[in-house]
Write a protein that holds these residues in place. Structure first.
Motif: not given
Lengths: 274, 274
Positions: A59-60, A88-89, B42, B102, B67, B44-48, B63, A49-53
């Motif tokens: 929320k995550i 994010l990257e 988002e 990625y 969200y 070049k990054g991603f979230r899974t 979620l 789980f990741k977030d640049p915020n």
């Protein structure tokens, strides 16, 4: 700078308690507003789980705090950006495959003159010194060993040598896991604690939360938590020395610069909380 | 078998509506109880987000439905296991790095005699035919092109040739994205729809949900959704033919077996919902 959080346990354990402390440092009690991430291994698989915020508003992050995901190996990070934009990257942890395993990496610190480190087939996607250092490290490992070596001491010593080199380029505190072991390397700030029976109460520094681990555990549970700074104020954390590494496996300290520790491997017990 | 869901859009768009339909097939209206996953790019990054548990019971799927994560390229999958146990490492989508990007892959179908496909430096972690096919495909790409080719037609045609080979080993419907384009390949079941102004209402087949896209969009928005089976019952979906591929970029069909389509690239508009 950033903050690191890792866990190694002998039974699948949630990290909600420690994560709650760390997340407060992402904008509330600490300045690390530039993203956060956490990787949980489950078997050979992982989820991130990741977030640049900022973590304190995410929320995550809220989901991760409330929904106990149980794991024996966790790597987490909150970021205060230095090298690389808030994107994010550029958000840790980073995960890549080597030898048919997923390796996950998070870094606290800042490097200089790292740009020309050869990364071979591992090409960074983002712009951080951290991801480049990770790619370089994996490339070094692949050059040195064709497959995961049977002699893990040799592997750990080689990783430590690579970390020594990175530390010569700046500040390099690191967590690295292949889902089995959690390898930690200290440049200036890294602490760990192993909790085992008899369990007591722990109280978070960053939020008014107390947990009684005795309610959450069985007598065989062994859980190590690694963090940049201690997360609790009523327990004794080990402060790592500059250049020191520790490898944890199933909660136990397995190896350090000073040698290989025969791990105690207690029988499986019930899931718990860390 | 499994179900695929993909999206390509010219403005960051959430996929909550379509995902809500798909998730119902994960144990409620469909038999796909063996895990689900979704990857959002988002930049070049991603979230899974992924879970080996049925999507209709998953807290994490909840979620993702509630969200709105906005993205221009999404790959999602719900699984009914055939090759490989129900485990996190066998849960799609799979993501690996190639050429500093990625790449994310999800597969619907089942292959035979795939075990000896050479995967080079891309070693599968889990036991699925799908992950092995993905590793083989990336290895083929790396052997064929030193870096992302300037001539994307050559890239797409080469990917399609690789997919043809995989289709000769069984059923191979695929979504593949590098965060820019979404490449789709059809063996027997794959449908897509492009939504653009004038937008209308759409109603989900799998749940009693209606959305009025006009409320959620601006006139310049272009969003393509790709799915194993149509997700709505009042819109016209394109059914892909066996051996057909489509590449979508910023919502527009950019290339197929029949040639390269000059994409329309409307100016950026407000985020919306798909």
């Amino acid at each position: 700078m950033c903050e690191l959080l890792g866990m190694s346990a002998n039974v699948p354990t949630d990290i909600c308690f420690s994560f709650t402390g760390l997340m407060q440092r992402g904008g509330n009690t600490g300045p690390h507003r530039d993203g956060w991430g956490i990787t949980f291994y489950e078997g050979k698989g992982f989820r991130t789980f990741k977030d640049p915020n900022p973590s304190c508003q995410s929320k995550i992050a809220e989901l991760v705090q409330q929904y106990p995901i149980k794991s024996c190996a966790v790597v987490s990070h909150i970021r205060q950006a230095n090298r690389g934009e808030v994107k994010l990257e550029n958000t840790h942890p980073f995960t890549r495959e080597l030898w048919g395993r997923y390796w996950t990496f998070a870094h606290n610190g800042q490097l200089s003159h790292y740009e020309n480190l050869p990364t071979g087939r591992y090409i960074p996607v983002g712009e951080t010194d951290s991801e480049l250092a990770f790619c370089w490290l994996l490339n070094q490992l692949e050059q040195q060993f064709i497959a995961l070596p049977a002699d893990l001491t040799a592997l750990y010593q080689f990783i430590a040598q690579c970390c020594d080199k990175l530390r010569s380029l700046g500040v390099f505190n690191m967590l690295l896991s292949d889902g089995e072991s959690v390898f930690t390397y200290c440049s200036n700030n890294l602490h760990w604690i192993t909790r085992r029976a008899p369990f007591g109460e722990a109280s978070l520094i960053d939020e008014d939360v107390v947990i009684d681990f005795q309610q959450e555990t069985t007598p065989n549970d062994v859980v190590t938590v690694i963090a940049t700074q201690p997360l609790t104020n009523n327990e004794q954390w080990h402060k790592m020395r500059p250049g020191e590494y520790c490898v944890f496996h199933l909660g136990e300290l397995k190896a350090t610069n000073h040698g290989f520790c025969a791990p105690q491997l207690p029988p499986n017990a019930q899931p718990k909380s860390a």
